[in-house]
Write a protein that holds these residues in place. Structure first.
Motif, PDB file in Angstrom:
ATOM      1  N   HIS A 362       0.829  -1.214   0.000  1.00 43.89           N
ATOM      2  CA  HIS A 362       0.000   0.000   0.000  1.00 43.89           C
ATOM      3  C   HIS A 362       0.860   1.259   0.000  1.00 43.89           C
ATOM      4  O   HIS A 362       0.503   2.252  -0.643  1.00 43.89           O
ATOM      5  CB  HIS A 362      -0.923  -0.006   1.221  1.00 43.89           C
ATOM      6  CG  HIS A 362      -1.992  -1.053   1.148  1.00 43.89           C
ATOM      7  ND1 HIS A 362      -3.076  -0.973   0.312  1.00 43.89           N
ATOM      8  CD2 HIS A 362      -2.133  -2.235   1.811  1.00 43.89           C
ATOM      9  CE1 HIS A 362      -3.846  -2.030   0.459  1.00 43.89           C
ATOM     10  NE2 HIS A 362      -3.289  -2.823   1.375  1.00 43.89           N
ATOM     11  N   GLU A 363       1.951   1.228   0.716  1.00 43.87           N
ATOM     12  CA  GLU A 363       2.814   2.413   0.766  1.00 43.87           C
ATOM     13  C   GLU A 363       3.394   2.705  -0.608  1.00 43.87           C
ATOM     14  O   GLU A 363       3.426   3.858  -1.061  1.00 43.87           O
ATOM     15  CB  GLU A 363       3.935   2.191   1.780  1.00 43.87           C
ATOM     16  CG  GLU A 363       4.805   3.414   2.057  1.00 43.87           C
ATOM     17  CD  GLU A 363       4.058   4.497   2.806  1.00 43.87           C
ATOM     18  OE1 GLU A 363       4.519   5.653   2.763  1.00 43.87           O
ATOM     19  OE2 GLU A 363       3.013   4.203   3.419  1.00 43.87           O
ATOM     20  N   ALA A 364       3.832   1.660  -1.294  1.00 44.25           N
ATOM     21  CA  ALA A 364       4.375   1.842  -2.641  1.00 44.25           C
ATOM     22  C   ALA A 364       3.286   2.285  -3.610  1.00 44.25           C
ATOM     23  O   ALA A 364       3.503   3.156  -4.462  1.00 44.25           O
ATOM     24  CB  ALA A 364       5.008   0.538  -3.121  1.00 44.25           C
ATOM     25  N   GLU A 365       2.073   1.703  -3.463  1.00 44.48           N
ATOM     26  CA  GLU A 365       0.971   2.110  -4.336  1.00 44.48           C
ATOM     27  C   GLU A 365       0.589   3.567  -4.101  1.00 44.48           C
ATOM     28  O   GLU A 365       0.234   4.303  -5.038  1.00 44.48           O
ATOM     29  CB  GLU A 365      -0.238   1.204  -4.104  1.00 44.48           C
ATOM     30  CG  GLU A 365      -0.034  -0.217  -4.639  1.00 44.48           C
ATOM     31  CD  GLU A 365      -1.301  -1.058  -4.505  1.00 44.48           C
ATOM     32  OE1 GLU A 365      -2.281  -0.543  -3.910  1.00 44.48           O
ATOM     33  OE2 GLU A 365      -1.300  -2.193  -4.994  1.00 44.48           O
ATOM     34  N   ARG A 366       0.651   3.996  -2.815  1.00 47.54           N
ATOM     35  CA  ARG A 366       0.339   5.401  -2.521  1.00 47.54           C
ATOM     36  C   ARG A 366       1.339   6.341  -3.190  1.00 47.54           C
ATOM     37  O   ARG A 366       0.956   7.359  -3.789  1.00 47.54           O
ATOM     38  CB  ARG A 366       0.349   5.628  -1.008  1.00 47.54           C
ATOM     39  CG  ARG A 366       0.025   7.068  -0.587  1.00 47.54           C
ATOM     40  CD  ARG A 366       0.165   7.212   0.907  1.00 47.54           C
ATOM     41  NE  ARG A 366       1.536   7.035   1.346  1.00 47.54           N
ATOM     42  CZ  ARG A 366       2.475   7.979   1.268  1.00 47.54           C
ATOM     43  NH1 ARG A 366       2.207   9.173   0.740  1.00 47.54           N
ATOM     44  NH2 ARG A 366       3.687   7.737   1.706  1.00 47.54           N
ATOM     45  N   LEU A 367       2.609   5.998  -3.094  1.00 48.16           N
ATOM     46  CA  LEU A 367       3.627   6.843  -3.722  1.00 48.16           C
ATOM     47  C   LEU A 367       3.463   6.869  -5.234  1.00 48.16           C
ATOM     48  O   LEU A 367       3.600   7.916  -5.872  1.00 48.16           O
ATOM     49  CB  LEU A 367       5.024   6.325  -3.337  1.00 48.16           C
ATOM     50  CG  LEU A 367       5.417   6.481  -1.866  1.00 48.16           C
ATOM     51  CD1 LEU A 367       6.755   5.811  -1.612  1.00 48.16           C
ATOM     52  CD2 LEU A 367       5.488   7.952  -1.473  1.00 48.16           C
ATOM     53  N   VAL A 368       3.161   5.704  -5.813  1.00 45.68           N
ATOM     54  CA  VAL A 368       2.948   5.649  -7.265  1.00 45.68           C
ATOM     55  C   VAL A 368       1.738   6.497  -7.656  1.00 45.68           C
ATOM     56  O   VAL A 368       1.761   7.243  -8.641  1.00 45.68           O
ATOM     57  CB  VAL A 368       2.765   4.184  -7.718  1.00 45.68           C
ATOM     58  CG1 VAL A 368       2.340   4.129  -9.177  1.00 45.68           C
ATOM     59  CG2 VAL A 368       4.055   3.398  -7.519  1.00 45.68           C
ATOM     60  N   VAL A 374       0.454  13.936  -9.632  1.00 47.71           N
ATOM     61  CA  VAL A 374       1.294  15.137  -9.818  1.00 47.71           C
ATOM     62  C   VAL A 374       1.642  15.308 -11.290  1.00 47.71           C
ATOM     63  O   VAL A 374       1.610  16.426 -11.835  1.00 47.71           O
ATOM     64  CB  VAL A 374       2.569  15.026  -8.953  1.00 47.71           C
ATOM     65  CG1 VAL A 374       3.578  16.106  -9.341  1.00 47.71           C
ATOM     66  CG2 VAL A 374       2.228  15.139  -7.480  1.00 47.71           C
ATOM     67  N   THR A 375       1.953  14.222 -11.949  1.00 44.32           N
ATOM     68  CA  THR A 375       2.278  14.290 -13.379  1.00 44.32           C
ATOM     69  C   THR A 375       1.074  14.754 -14.189  1.00 44.32           C
ATOM     70  O   THR A 375       1.194  15.573 -15.113  1.00 44.32           O
ATOM     71  CB  THR A 375       2.755  12.918 -13.870  1.00 44.32           C
ATOM     72  OG1 THR A 375       3.865  12.494 -13.090  1.00 44.32           O
ATOM     73  CG2 THR A 375       3.177  12.984 -15.326  1.00 44.32           C
ATOM     74  N   GLU A 376      -0.116  14.207 -13.840  1.00 43.24           N
ATOM     75  CA  GLU A 376      -1.321  14.633 -14.562  1.00 43.24           C
ATOM     76  C   GLU A 376      -1.624  16.111 -14.351  1.00 43.24           C
ATOM     77  O   GLU A 376      -2.012  16.828 -15.292  1.00 43.24           O
ATOM     78  CB  GLU A 376      -2.505  13.779 -14.099  1.00 43.24           C
ATOM     79  CG  GLU A 376      -2.429  12.322 -14.561  1.00 43.24           C
ATOM     80  CD  GLU A 376      -3.589  11.498 -14.022  1.00 43.24           C
ATOM     81  OE1 GLU A 376      -4.354  12.041 -13.184  1.00 43.24           O
ATOM     82  OE2 GLU A 376      -3.722  10.329 -14.433  1.00 43.24           O
ATOM     83  N   ILE A 377      -1.457  16.595 -13.115  1.00 43.80           N
ATOM     84  CA  ILE A 377      -1.699  18.021 -12.830  1.00 43.80           C
ATOM     85  C   ILE A 377      -0.710  18.895 -13.595  1.00 43.80           C
ATOM     86  O   ILE A 377      -1.078  19.930 -14.173  1.00 43.80           O
ATOM     87  CB  ILE A 377      -1.610  18.274 -11.307  1.00 43.80           C
ATOM     88  CG1 ILE A 377      -2.771  17.597 -10.586  1.00 43.80           C
ATOM     89  CG2 ILE A 377      -1.583  19.766 -11.005  1.00 43.80           C
ATOM     90  CD1 ILE A 377      -2.656  17.600  -9.085  1.00 43.80           C
ATOM     91  N   GLN A 378       0.541  18.504 -13.591  1.00 40.48           N
ATOM     92  CA  GLN A 378       1.542  19.270 -14.339  1.00 40.48           C
ATOM     93  C   GLN A 378       1.209  19.305 -15.833  1.00 40.48           C
ATOM     94  O   GLN A 378       1.393  20.324 -16.513  1.00 40.48           O
ATOM     95  CB  GLN A 378       2.933  18.674 -14.110  1.00 40.48           C
ATOM     96  CG  GLN A 378       3.465  18.899 -12.708  1.00 40.48           C
ATOM     97  CD  GLN A 378       4.807  18.233 -12.492  1.00 40.48           C
ATOM     98  OE1 GLN A 378       5.222  17.413 -13.304  1.00 40.48           O
ATOM     99  NE2 GLN A 378       5.475  18.584 -11.402  1.00 40.48           N
ATOM    100  N   LYS A 379       0.684  18.199 -16.330  1.00 40.79           N
ATOM    101  CA  LYS A 379       0.307  18.140 -17.737  1.00 40.79           C
ATOM    102  C   LYS A 379      -0.860  19.091 -18.031  1.00 40.79           C
ATOM    103  O   LYS A 379      -0.869  19.818 -19.037  1.00 40.79           O
ATOM    104  CB  LYS A 379      -0.065  16.699 -18.089  1.00 40.79           C
ATOM    105  CG  LYS A 379      -0.357  16.467 -19.554  1.00 40.79           C
ATOM    106  CD  LYS A 379      -0.654  14.996 -19.799  1.00 40.79           C
ATOM    107  CE  LYS A 379      -0.941  14.753 -21.272  1.00 40.79           C
ATOM    108  NZ  LYS A 379      -1.242  13.323 -21.547  1.00 40.79           N
ATOM    109  N   GLU A 380      -1.855  19.099 -17.127  1.00 41.43           N
ATOM    110  CA  GLU A 380      -3.000  20.003 -17.302  1.00 41.43           C
ATOM    111  C   GLU A 380      -2.563  21.473 -17.240  1.00 41.43           C
ATOM    112  O   GLU A 380      -3.023  22.320 -18.026  1.00 41.43           O
ATOM    113  CB  GLU A 380      -4.056  19.715 -16.242  1.00 41.43           C
ATOM    114  CG  GLU A 380      -4.750  18.372 -16.412  1.00 41.43           C
ATOM    115  CD  GLU A 380      -5.748  18.098 -15.305  1.00 41.43           C
ATOM    116  OE1 GLU A 380      -5.919  18.997 -14.450  1.00 41.43           O
ATOM    117  OE2 GLU A 380      -6.344  17.013 -15.286  1.00 41.43           O
ATOM    118  N   LEU A 381      -1.691  21.776 -16.291  1.00 39.63           N
ATOM    119  CA  LEU A 381      -1.214  23.163 -16.166  1.00 39.63           C
ATOM    120  C   LEU A 381      -0.424  23.582 -17.391  1.00 39.63           C
ATOM    121  O   LEU A 381      -0.509  24.732 -17.848  1.00 39.63           O
ATOM    122  CB  LEU A 381      -0.354  23.296 -14.905  1.00 39.63           C
ATOM    123  CG  LEU A 381      -1.106  23.156 -13.573  1.00 39.63           C
ATOM    124  CD1 LEU A 381      -0.123  23.186 -12.417  1.00 39.63           C
ATOM    125  CD2 LEU A 381      -2.150  24.260 -13.413  1.00 39.63           C
TER     126      LEU A 381
END
Length: 418
Positions: A362-368, A374-381
């Motif tokens: 779960h910890e690894a899935e959360r980080l992923v 974050v990548t999707e938000i940066q792409k939208e911006l």
């Protein structure tokens, strides 16, 4: 640990060291029962004893291999350098076997937690059993040699004497053939010289007989025939002198070779004992151990060390689950929960029909998940910024097209100069 209903005895330093040798968790053992503490102390004692015996056996084997060679019975020479190296090697060997044995014990699980050893449990323990058997064999052989050392020394001395006698026969036979060749060469020369000597003696006898008139021939005395015999005798003496002069060098060389050959033979005879004493290696002692002890005694000693070495493995498979095991499972589950690891036991079956666990980190899935968002938000911006820039540039064109074109040309010229 104190409780209202039970108080675990306090451990001492020796028990904690034995726990460490068996791979036990001190924190959990001090919270478990006294029987758990004793079990792991006994396992640690077996592991330590195996390492100690391995160290002694390895050091003795090293000394047997590199000790000064001599009579198997009389050991007058003590090499302290070899002794110190044997101690160092024995300590390193014992430490290595201790570490391997510790790994075998700690990596062997409890199986199904019952006293019965099922086929699946035994099959899973086969690699550890094979490793333990190899370790037991390496320990048992040097110990066998030391146990029967007196008998081995006597038997080995007999073999050394037999080897010495056999080698003596080979030396005598080898040099006897070479001496015969030299004597044959010298014999040819002696035969030729003896032939001349005999002819000279015959000529002298004929000459004396002629002088004294015993031949009965005409002209007895110092006459023409006597003078002819005297000339023949002088010619033969001259031939003998010439023969001795011409063959003196060759005869001297042959005699020197004969003396040199006898000296070499004597030297080889003196080396005979040294070569025979070299028959004192580790392999020869192992062979003699089997001859002296016999099959059954050797097998019994080997089985004894096998039992000592493999006892922890089989005992761990036979042990039922105790409070320490449940505490260890609880510790593992808490650590996995703390790190966000979820195990869904027997969740699915693989292609072979075996049930497998599903591991969810779960910890690894959360980080992923965070990285993806974050990548999707940066792409939208980025897309939004492009749209705003596009709108601003369109507004400049609508206000003054010529000025916009001129600014673009100036920008291109400046880029070209740069």
């Amino acid at each position: 640990m104190k409780r209202n209903f039970y108080e675990t005895p306090k451990s001492n330093l020796l028990m904690r060291l034995l726990w460490k040798a068996a791979g036990g968790d001190r924190y959990l053992l001090e919270s478990a029962t006294y029987s758990d503490q004793v079990k792991y102390a006994c396992l640690g004692g077996i592991v330590f004893a195996t390492g100690a015996m391995a160290g002694l056996a390895g050091g003795y084997a090293f000394y047997t291999i590199f000790e000064p060679r001599g009579s198997a019975i009389e050991h007058d020479t003590v090499n302290w350098t070899i002794i110190m190296l044997s101690l160092i090697f024995g300590f390193a060997w014992g430490l290595m076997i201790f570490n391997i044995d510790r790994f075998i014990v700690t990596s062997t699980g409890k199986g199904d937690g019952t006293e019965a050893i099922t086929w699946d449990e035994f099959k899973g323990a086969i690699p550890r059993i094979i490793m333990g058997a190899i370790i037991a064999l390496t320990i048992s052989k040097p110990v066998e040699i030391r146990m029967f050392k007196t008998e081995i020394d006597i038997k080995l001395r007999e073999k050394q004497l037999e080897q010495q006698a056999e080698y003596q026969k080979k030396v005598d036979k080898t040099y006897e053939e070479r001496e015969k060749l030299l004597e044959a060469d010298m014999g040819k020369m002696l035969i030729a010289r003896n032939d001349l000597t005999n002819r000279i003696k015959n000529a002298e006898n004929e000459y004396i007989d002629q002088l004294q008139g015993r031949t009965g021939a005409a002209g007895a005395g110092n006459g023409p025939l006597s003078k002819a015999l005297k000339s023949q005798m002088d010619a033969l003496n001259l031939e003998l002198d010439q023969f001795d002069k011409s063959n003196q060098i060759q005869l001297t060389l042959l005699k020197q070779k004969q003396e040199q050959l006898r000296a070499e033979k004597e030297k080889e005879r003196n080396n005979n004992e040294k070569i025979a004493n070299g028959l004192d290696g580790l392999l020869e002692r192992i062979k003699l151990t089997h001859e002296i002890a016999g099959f059954w005694i050797t097998l019994f000693i080997t089985l004894l060390f096998l039992a000592i070495e493999l006892t922890p493995v089989f005992f761990k498979l036979m042990l039922i689950k105790s409070p320490y095991d449940y505490l260890a499972e609880n510790r593992d589950e808490l650590i996995k929960a703390e790190r966000g690891i979820e195990v869904r036991y027997d969740y699915y079956k693989d292609k072979e029909g075996l049930e497998r666990h599903l591991i969810i980190n779960h910890e690894a899935e959360r980080l992923v998940y965070e990285k993806i968002k974050v990548t999707e938000i940066q792409k939208e911006l980025t897309e939004y910024a492009i749209e705003q820039y596009k709108a601003r540039e369109k507004a400049k064109i609508d206000q003054d097209l010529d000025a916009y074109i001129q600014s673009i040309n100036q920008h291109e010229q400046g880029t070209a100069h740069a």
